[in-house]
Design an enzyme around this catalytic site. Sequence first.
Site, PDB file in Angstrom:
ATOM      1  N   GLY A 688       0.803  -1.234   0.000  1.00 16.79           N
ATOM      2  CA  GLY A 688       0.000   0.000   0.000  1.00 16.79           C
ATOM      3  C   GLY A 688       0.826   1.270   0.000  1.00 16.79           C
ATOM      4  N   GLU A 689       2.086   1.177   0.412  1.00 22.51           N
ATOM      5  CA  GLU A 689       2.918   2.383   0.481  1.00 22.51           C
ATOM      6  C   GLU A 689       3.451   2.748  -0.904  1.00 22.51           C
ATOM      7  OE1 GLU A 689       5.938   2.289   3.465  1.00 22.51           O
ATOM      8  OE2 GLU A 689       4.713   1.046   4.805  1.00 22.51           O
ATOM      9  N   ALA A 690       3.401   4.041  -1.201  1.00 22.47           N
ATOM     10  CA  ALA A 690       3.833   4.515  -2.516  1.00 22.47           C
ATOM     11  C   ALA A 690       5.317   4.268  -2.746  1.00 22.47           C
ATOM     12  CB  ALA A 690       3.512   5.996  -2.659  1.00 22.47           C
TER      13      ALA A 690
END
Length: 1189
Positions: A688-690
Amino acid sequence: MASGGGGGGAAGGFVTRAFESMLKETSNNKKLTSLNTAIQTYLDNAKDFSQQSSAKKENRAPSSDEVDSSSHETHGASEIDKDSSTSSSATNNTEHKETAVSSGETITTALANAGHTLGEAEAEIVLNPIRLAFETKNMKIIELALDCLHKLIAYDHLEGDPGLEAGKNGMLFTDILNMVCSSVDNSSPDSTTLQVLKVLLTAVASAKFRVHGEPLLGVIRVCYNIALNSKSMINQATSKAMLTQMLNIVFKRMETELTHTSSCSIAQEGSIPEIGSKPAVEKAPSSENEEMTSRDSPLSKDASIASVDELQNLVGGADIKGLEAVLEKAVHLEDGEKVSRGIDLDSLSIGERDALLLFRTLCKMGMKEDTDEVTSKTRILSLELLQALLEGVSHAFTKNFNFIDSVKGFLSYVLLRASVSQSPAIFQYATGIFSVLLLRFRESLKGEICVFFPVIVLRSLDGSDLNPKSSILRMLEKICKESQMLVDLYVNYDCDLQAPNLFERMVTTLSKIAQGTQHIDPSSASASQTGLIKTSSLQCLVNVLKSLVDWEKSQRESKERKSEHSSEEVSAGEPSNVTGREDTPNNFEKLKAHKSTIEAAVSEFNRHAVKGIEYLISSRIVEDKPASVAEFLKRTPNLNKAMIGDYLGQHEDFPLAVMHAYVDSMNFSGLKFDAAIREFLKGFRLPGEAQKIDRIMEKFAERYCADNPDIFKNADTAYVLAYAVIMLNTDAHNPMVWPKMSKDDFVRINALNDAEESAPKDLLEEIYDSIVKEEIKMKDDPVSLSKAGKQKPEEEGGALVSILNLALPRRNSPSDSKNESETIIEQTRDMIRKQKGQRGVFYVAQEVELVRPMVEALGWPLLATLSVNMEEGDSKPRISVCMDGFKAGIRITHVLGMDTMRYAYLTSLIRYNFLHVPKDMRTKNVEALRTLLDLCDSDTAALQDSWIAIVECISRLEYITSSPSMTAIVNQGANQISRDSIIQSLKELAAKPAERVFVNSVKLPSESVVEFFTALCNTSAQELRQLPPRVFSLQKLVEISYYNMARIRMVWARIWSVLSCHFITAGSHPDEKVAMYAIDSLRQLAMKYLERAELANFTFQNDILKPFVVLMRNGRSESLRSLIVDCIVQMIKSKVASIKSGWKSVFMIFTAAADDELEPIVESAFENVEQGYCCSLHPPPPLSLTLSL
C-alpha cells in the site's frame, strides 16, 4: 427335455409348441395373416422333415457327422430379407417356402440338440414368426414369443454379435432385441415384464448371443425403466437384481479377455512400487489421433481432469461450483461429440468397449439434475449400481490403469455431483463410492483422492449439517479399520510436500467433533444427535489407533518370519538376496519433517515476513542468498501474496536484493506491456505504500526494457507507464473511486516533456482498453481470501487450505458467488489446456517404523479427546470406546518406545478411576479401573514406571470394599440407580482382577519387578501411617516375594535391598501388633529363602537375616525382642543344615539379646545358643527316621 409334438427333437419341440399355440391365438384374426404364413411355413418344414426322418428310420439313423455336414452346406446360404415374410405376393411366399424346405433338415436337427447353432438363413426362418409376433401387440402371443426366444438363446441355438456392425447376425439379432425392449411398458402385465427381463438377462449372459454397443444400452435402459416405474415391487426388485448381474457379467467378461490377451500388459506397466522405490512420476498414456464417438470414450480431446496441483491452487473462498465447472469442462456429455483421451480404442477388446460404455452410462445417469422424483430415483439407482460394480470387480481390474484413466473423468464428476447433493440418500451413495475408491482404487486414483478427500470428507466434517456429517462418520468408522489404507494415506499425502495432510487433518477434525469444540447449530441438532456424532467421531479415532496397533503387529511378525526364512537359507549355504530397506522409513520421516518445517515457515512468513525469511534461512530451507529466497517466494504455494509484496517493497539491503533477484528471474521477452505487468503481478499483491510500489515498478521497468529494448527509448518511459497502469487498474475497478479516469487522461499522464521519449499514443490507448476491460489480478491467494472470508486460517498445507476454502464458501451476496464461479471456470480452462496427464507414483507402505510418526500425529489429539469425554457424561457406549482408546494407546506407545506419551495415557487412565474421591465415583470410573486392571493382566510390561500409582489404586480399592465407612461414602455420592452396581463392581474387581496383578508379577522383566516391589513397599508404608494402620500391602509383599523367589540371585538381591528396609520400618512400627506382624512376615520370607542352598564364601543369607539384627538392637518392646529371638531359634531348629553365612547374623542377634536389660531375654539367648551349638554339631535326623524310631 421332452420332445415336441409334430417334429423336432427334445430341445426343438419348444419352438413347434410355441408356434402352434400362436396359431390358435391368430386363427380367427385375418389381420395376422403374415404371422400365420410364417408360422405355417416353419411347421410345414418341420412336418416334411419328420416324414422324411420316419422313412429313413428303418434304414439307419443319421450320424452326427452327416448332421454337421448338412449344417455346413446350408450355413453359407444368403440371408433372407427381414420383410420378405410380410409380403402377400404368391411368388415371394413360394420362394420363401422353397428356401425353408431346403433348410428344414438343418433347422430341425440343430433345434433337436442344445448347443447346436443355427446358421444365418435358418435363424431368419425361426425368428421371423417371433418378430412378427411382437408386431401383433397381443400380450398372449408376445409372451409365447418371449418364452420361445428365451429358450433359443438359453440353449445356444442363436449365435451372433448384435451391436457390432460387421458382427455375425448383427442386424437380425439387434432388430429382435429392439422388439423385445419395446414390447414392455408401464401398462404391461407383470408376467410379460418378467418374461422380458428373463430374455434380456439370458441374452446378456449368453456366451454365443453376445450383446454389444447400442443394443446393450437398450437392454440396460429397459431394466432401468422397469426398476423405476413398475408398479410391482417384485418386478422392481427383480430388475435391480438383473441390472447388477448384467453389469457384473459385462465386466467379468472384460476381465477374462484381459487375462487371455496381450492387453493385460497395461496393468503390468502401471505396477505399483513398494516403499523404497525411486519416487518417479508415471506418465499417463498419451492421447491418440484416432477419434471416436462419445459413447466410446468419456473425455474430450482438448480437455481432461485438471492436475491435482492446479486444482489445489484454485482460489480460496470459491464455492463448490468452481470445482464442478472444472470437471464439467473435462467431461463432455453431449451425445455424438467426437472425443479422445488417453486410450487407443483400436487396441481395446470388444469386452473393454462394452464395459467402457456401460460405466460411462452409469456415471451419466448419476449426474442428472434432481428436477423431479423420477430423475432423483434414476440418479439413486445409478449410484447404487455404480457402487455395487466398483465393489464387485476383481483386484486385477483395480490395477487396470489404462481403463481407469479413461473413466476417471466421469467417475470424478458423478462423485462430485453426488457429494454436494442436498439429498441424504444421494450423499450416502457418494460416501459409499468414495470409500470403495479409498479401499480398492487408491493406487490408480491417487490424484483424485487427493482432491476429493477434502471435498467429500473434510468439508462434511467441518460443516454444521448433521446429515452429511453422520454419513461421513459412518463411512470413516468402516475405512478406519483398514490399517493398510491408513498407512498408505499418510505416506502418500502427509509425507508429500505437494499434497495436503489428509491423515493429520482428518484426525484433527475428528478430535474437534468428539470433544464438542466444533460449532453445531443447536436448532438443527438434538442432544441425542450431538451425542451420537461425538461417539461416532471418537470411535473413528479409536479405530485408527487400533488399526495401527494391528498393522504394527502384523508387519513386525511378517518381518520376523522373513528374517527367520532368510537365516535358514543362509545356514543352508544358499546365497542371501535380502536387501535392507532400513533407510526407507527414515526417508519418509525426513520428508514429513521437511514438510512440517516448510509449513511452519510458511505460517511464520504469513504472520511476519522478515521473521519468516529468517526462519527459512536458519532452518536451511533456503540459502542465505537473495536468489534462493526469491525462488522460494516465487514457487512456494500458500504464501500470503500481500506479505510477499510487502517484503519485496522494503528498502533494507537484503529484501531489496531479493526483490531484484525476483524480478530478474522473470522473462518478459515478446510480451506486450500490459501482458507483462499482468504476469509480473500474478505472484504477489502490491503493497500500500507509494515508496514500496515505486521501488518495485522501477525494477520492473528496468527488466522489461532489458528484455524488450526496441519498445521504449529508456526505462523512465516504462516506469511512468507502469505506475500509470497501476493507477488505472485501481481507478477503473474500484467502485469507490469517482469520477473515472478517461482515455485522454491516461494518455496525458504518460506524456513526458520530450515527446519522442513518450510512449506511442496507439500503445497507450490499447493498454487503456485492455486494463479497463479486464482487471489485473494476481494468482489465487488462499490465505488472503480465507481471512477476507472471516475464516480462521489453519496452519496446514496450502493445498488443503485451498481445497477446503473451495468447498466451504464465505460469500456476501449471490453475485459474489457467480463472479467467483466464473473466475474459477476461466482459470480452470487454462489449467486444462496445460494439463500434462501425469500420475504420481503410489507407495505401498510396508515398514513398521512408519507407524511412529502416525501415532505422534494421532496420539495427543486422541488423548485430549478421551479426557474430555471422560469428564463429560456417563454415556456407556462412549465410555466403552474411551477404554478401548486407552488400551490401544498404552499398548502401541509401549511397543514403539514412546515413553512420554505412554506415561500420559497411563496417568490419565489412573486419574479417572476416582478411587481417591470415592464420593464422586460413577460407572465410568469403575470402567476406568477395570481397564487398568485388564492392562495389568494383558500388557504388564507396558506399565513400567507407573506401578506406584497402580498399586496405590489397588490399595484404595481394597480399603473401600473392606471398610463399611468407605462403602457408605460411595453410596452417598452415587445415585440410587447405580449405587448397588458400583459397590458390586468394585467388590468384583477387588477379588480376582486385583489378585491377578500380584500373581502376574512373575511375568515382569527384571527392571520392572524391582519397580513393582518398590511401589508396593511405598504403598505399604503409606498404609502403615494410616489410622488405624493397614497391612494389606505388607501381606501382598510376602505373597509376591514367594512368587518371585525363583528369580536369579542378582535380581533378588536388588529386591531384598528394598524389602529389608521396609521390613525394618514396619517392624519398628509404634503399633505392636503391626510390628509383630511385620517380624513374623520377615521370618516367613527368611525361612523360605533358607531352603535355597548357599555355596561357600557367599553372604546372601547374612543379608537376609540382617533386618532381625537391626530390629533386635533398636527394639523398644520386650515382646518384640522376645519374638525376634524365638524366630531365630525356630529357624535354627528347622533350617540348621542350610544355614551358612547366616550364622553371623544369628550370633549378632544372640549377642544383642545377651546385653538386654530384661533377664528372660538374656536367659533365652544363652539357652538357645547352647541348643544352636548342639544342633550345629548334631543336626536333627530326618523326619522319616524320627517317626520310625
